[in-house]
Design an enzyme around this catalytic site. Structure first.
Site, PDB file in Angstrom:
ATOM      1  CB  THR A   5      -0.919   0.014   1.245  1.00  0.00           C
ATOM      2  OG1 THR A   5      -1.645  -1.214   1.267  1.00  0.00           O
ATOM      3  CG2 THR A   5      -1.884   1.180   1.216  1.00  0.00           C
ATOM      4  CD  GLU A  25      -3.511 -11.245   2.297  1.00  0.00           C
ATOM      5  OE1 GLU A  25      -2.333 -10.933   2.419  1.00  0.00           O
ATOM      6  OE2 GLU A  25      -4.338 -10.557   1.673  1.00  0.00           O
TER       7      GLU A  25
HETATM    8  C1  FAD Z   1      -4.114  -1.672  10.496  1.00  0.00           C
HETATM    9  C2  FAD Z   1      -3.740  -1.766   9.064  1.00  0.00           C
HETATM   10  C3  FAD Z   1      -2.716  -2.600   8.668  1.00  0.00           C
HETATM   11  C4  FAD Z   1      -2.335  -2.676   7.321  1.00  0.00           C
HETATM   12  N1  FAD Z   1      -1.270  -3.456   6.967  1.00  0.00           N
HETATM   13  C5  FAD Z   1      -0.824  -3.431   5.685  1.00  0.00           C
HETATM   14  C6  FAD Z   1       0.359  -4.127   5.305  1.00  0.00           C
HETATM   15  O1  FAD Z   1       0.998  -4.805   6.115  1.00  0.00           O
HETATM   16  N2  FAD Z   1       0.785  -4.039   4.028  1.00  0.00           N
HETATM   17  C7  FAD Z   1       0.126  -3.307   3.084  1.00  0.00           C
HETATM   18  O2  FAD Z   1       0.568  -3.257   1.947  1.00  0.00           O
HETATM   19  N3  FAD Z   1      -1.000  -2.622   3.415  1.00  0.00           N
HETATM   20  C8  FAD Z   1      -1.490  -2.666   4.679  1.00  0.00           C
HETATM   21  N4  FAD Z   1      -2.610  -1.956   5.034  1.00  0.00           N
HETATM   22  C9  FAD Z   1      -3.292  -1.149   4.026  1.00  0.00           C
HETATM   23  C10 FAD Z   1      -4.590  -1.777   3.561  1.00  0.00           C
HETATM   24  O3  FAD Z   1      -4.336  -2.942   2.798  1.00  0.00           O
HETATM   25  C11 FAD Z   1      -5.337  -0.686   2.759  1.00  0.00           C
HETATM   26  O4  FAD Z   1      -5.745   0.291   3.706  1.00  0.00           O
HETATM   27  C12 FAD Z   1      -6.500  -1.231   2.010  1.00  0.00           C
HETATM   28  O5  FAD Z   1      -6.025  -2.071   0.974  1.00  0.00           O
HETATM   29  C13 FAD Z   1      -7.364  -0.126   1.387  1.00  0.00           C
HETATM   30  O6  FAD Z   1      -6.582   0.837   0.728  1.00  0.00           O
HETATM   31  P1  FAD Z   1      -6.751   2.406   1.106  1.00  0.00           P
HETATM   32  O7  FAD Z   1      -6.739   2.531   2.576  1.00  0.00           O
HETATM   33  O8  FAD Z   1      -5.800   3.199   0.310  1.00  0.00           O
HETATM   34  O9  FAD Z   1      -8.231   2.719   0.643  1.00  0.00           O
HETATM   35  P2  FAD Z   1      -8.671   3.439  -0.724  1.00  0.00           P
HETATM   36  O10 FAD Z   1      -8.047   2.734  -1.881  1.00  0.00           O
HETATM   37  O11 FAD Z   1      -8.443   4.905  -0.574  1.00  0.00           O
HETATM   38  O12 FAD Z   1     -10.232   3.141  -0.732  1.00  0.00           O
HETATM   39  C14 FAD Z   1     -11.103   3.762   0.237  1.00  0.00           C
HETATM   40  C15 FAD Z   1     -12.433   3.045   0.230  1.00  0.00           C
HETATM   41  O13 FAD Z   1     -13.004   3.124  -1.079  1.00  0.00           O
HETATM   42  C16 FAD Z   1     -13.350   1.821  -1.521  1.00  0.00           C
HETATM   43  N5  FAD Z   1     -13.182   1.754  -2.990  1.00  0.00           N
HETATM   44  C17 FAD Z   1     -12.094   2.109  -3.710  1.00  0.00           C
HETATM   45  N6  FAD Z   1     -12.319   1.896  -5.045  1.00  0.00           N
HETATM   46  C18 FAD Z   1     -13.567   1.368  -5.125  1.00  0.00           C
HETATM   47  C19 FAD Z   1     -14.381   0.922  -6.222  1.00  0.00           C
HETATM   48  N7  FAD Z   1     -13.946   0.937  -7.482  1.00  0.00           N
HETATM   49  N8  FAD Z   1     -15.613   0.443  -5.936  1.00  0.00           N
HETATM   50  C20 FAD Z   1     -16.076   0.421  -4.665  1.00  0.00           C
HETATM   51  N9  FAD Z   1     -15.353   0.826  -3.606  1.00  0.00           N
HETATM   52  C21 FAD Z   1     -14.116   1.286  -3.835  1.00  0.00           C
HETATM   53  C22 FAD Z   1     -12.377   0.888  -0.816  1.00  0.00           C
HETATM   54  O14 FAD Z   1     -12.929  -0.404  -0.740  1.00  0.00           O
HETATM   55  C23 FAD Z   1     -12.271   1.560   0.555  1.00  0.00           C
HETATM   56  O15 FAD Z   1     -13.318   1.132   1.390  1.00  0.00           O
HETATM   57  C24 FAD Z   1      -3.031  -1.898   6.357  1.00  0.00           C
HETATM   58  C25 FAD Z   1      -4.089  -1.071   6.766  1.00  0.00           C
HETATM   59  C26 FAD Z   1      -4.429  -0.990   8.087  1.00  0.00           C
HETATM   60  C27 FAD Z   1      -5.538  -0.070   8.495  1.00  0.00           C
END
Ligand code: FAD
Length: 381
Positions: free
Chosen positions: A121, A239
């Site tokens: 991410t 996963e």
């Molecule tokens: C505690 C924690 C631990 C984590 N650990 C890791 C890790 O170890 N490694 C890693 O790589 N990442 C990690 N993450 C990141 C996590 O995988 C991401 O937060 C997650 O994949 C969502 O990405 P984002 O937060 O950028 O949300 P965004 O991409 O900004 O999306 C925001 C919301 O919009 C929704 N959305 C986006 N596009 C669409 C669409 N086309 N249609 C419908 N809905 C949509 C998403 O589902 C989400 O609910 C972690 C996150 C947290 C909170």
């Protein structure tokens, strides 16, 4: 209900019984990593469940690994710090060279090296993985990494980290999913990497990373350059099924807690559990958790037989995360004000289980997968 892997489950329960709720509560309050718990689970071999015996692991199948993680969460613990060790090494196992596997897997199995960090991410690319901007540029026998990552778990607690970076610029490739590569980064000697912790809702060591010319030996590239996105996708079914098993553990913990509380707590001179307004949400949550559990078992069985399981893995994760969240709400409501009190553990588990609706994959993205790839609805992005 009779469960599979009863001996294995008993062994995991024994380890977990040494780490009661007070232990997790204290860690949560201080936002500390469960070193002792992870040490005990590693010592017992459970975190190497999926590492083949030839590399010093237990060589178990995914169904057995699910039983381990479910039992951890059912005990009141949080498998988060443990689960990554199980599946993060999957990328190395499936796509690493024989030299890489011989070098790292036995040490990971023995607990000498910890590989619990997987960096995908970025601030500009969460859900949309192929938009990542972190680059790894080849210079002689090294790759030079520049860019940023965010919300990467357990970086400070790991010796090794799997990193996804772009090795070919977007404008030079035909498909966005090409040109991404996976590296094994040795965090112990990482110069040019700044790690900044971020405080999140639950006790999950999560960091923001800045790469400024970090040098990674070319021999640490996993598999072929440019094929990294496919490698990441390859690991997703496992996963999702493992995380779903954790949700089942959480869901059963909440149902048990709520049931006990409903029988014990007296209001108006009788147990609150005599009221159907209290009973029904717990009974409904129980039904949801048990139904989801069937889908988790099905997905894991298909995976273990080497059969396609994309639909089932996604459905398992969706249903199990929803069921654990439903059970969390039923428990919180049953506990009333005490549900908000850290001493009763419900609020801690409530925060922990909420994560599964968002990470490692959000519910929306799973629904989108089901709509497009299972039902054949038009592509939306
Ligand atoms: C505690 C924690 C631990 C984590 N650990 C890791 C890790 O170890 N490694 C890693 O790589 N990442 C990690 N993450 C990141 C996590 O995988 C991401 O937060 C997650 O994949 C969502 O990405 P984002 O937060 O950028 O949300 P965004 O991409 O900004 O999306 C925001 C919301 O919009 C929704 N959305 C986006 N596009 C669409 C669409 N086309 N249609 C419908 N809905 C949509 C998403 O589902 C989400 O609910 C972690 C996150 C947290 C909170």
């Amino acid at each position: 209900m009779t469960e599979r892997y009863e001996d294995l489950r008993r062994g995991v329960r024994e380890v977990c019984s040494r780490f009661p709720n007070e232990y997790w509560r204290d860690l949560d309050a201080g936002r500390r990593y469960p070193e002792e718990f992870v040490g005990a689970m590693t010592g017992a071999g459970y975190l190497a469940a999926l590492i083949p015996k030839e590399y010093g692991g237990m060589g178990l199948d995914l169904s057995a690994a699910c039983a381990i993680l479910e039992e951890v969460n059912l005990s009141g613990a949080n498998a988060g710090p443990a689960h990554a060790q199980m599946y993060t090494m999957g990328t190395l196992l499936r796509h690493g060279s024989e030299e890489q596997k011989q070098e790292y897997l036995p040490k990971i199995a023995r607990g000498e090296l910890r590989l619990q960090a997987f960096a995908v991410t970025e601030p500009e690319a969460g859900t949309d993985t192929t938009s990542i901007r972190t680059t790894a540029t080849r210079e002689d026998d090294q790759y030079v990494v520049n860019g940023r990552k965010i919300y990467i778990s357990r970086v400070e607690q790991s010796d090794l980290m799997i990193l996804l970076a772009r090795t070919t610029p977007l404008e030079e490739i035909e498909k966005r999913s090409r040109g991404l590569s996976v590296f094994l980064v040795d965090l112990r000697e990482a110069e040019g990497l700044t790690v900044k912790p971020r405080r999140v809702m639950m006790n999950n060591a999560t960091s923001e990373l800045a790469f400024d010319g970090l040098r990674v030996p070319a021999e640490n590239l996993i598999g072929d350059e440019g094929a990294g996105f496919r490698y990441v996708l390859d690991g997703m079914n496992a996963e999702r099924i493992l995380i779903a098993a954790e949700c089942i553990g959480d869901g059963r913990w909440f149902v048990r807690k709520a049931t006990e509380r409903a029988c014990e707590r007296e209001v108006f001179g009788r147990p609150i559990g005599e009221n159907q307004g209290i009973q029904f949400p717990i009974a409904r949550a129980y039904a949801s958790v048990e139904a989801a559990s069937l889908m988790v078992n099905k997905a894991a069985s298909l995976f273990d037989r080497g059969e396609p399981c994309g639909a089932e893995a996604n459905l398992a994760k969706l249903l199990a995360a929803d069921a654990s969240w439903e059970a969390a709400n039923a428990a919180l409501q049953t506990f009333g004000g005490y549900g908000f009190d850290a001493e009763y553990d419900v609020e801690r588990k409530f925060r922990e289980t909420r994560l599964y609706q968002v990470a490692p994959i959000s519910t929306n993205l799973i629904l989108s997968h089901v709509a497009e790839h299972v039902l054949g609805l038009p592509r939306s992005f």
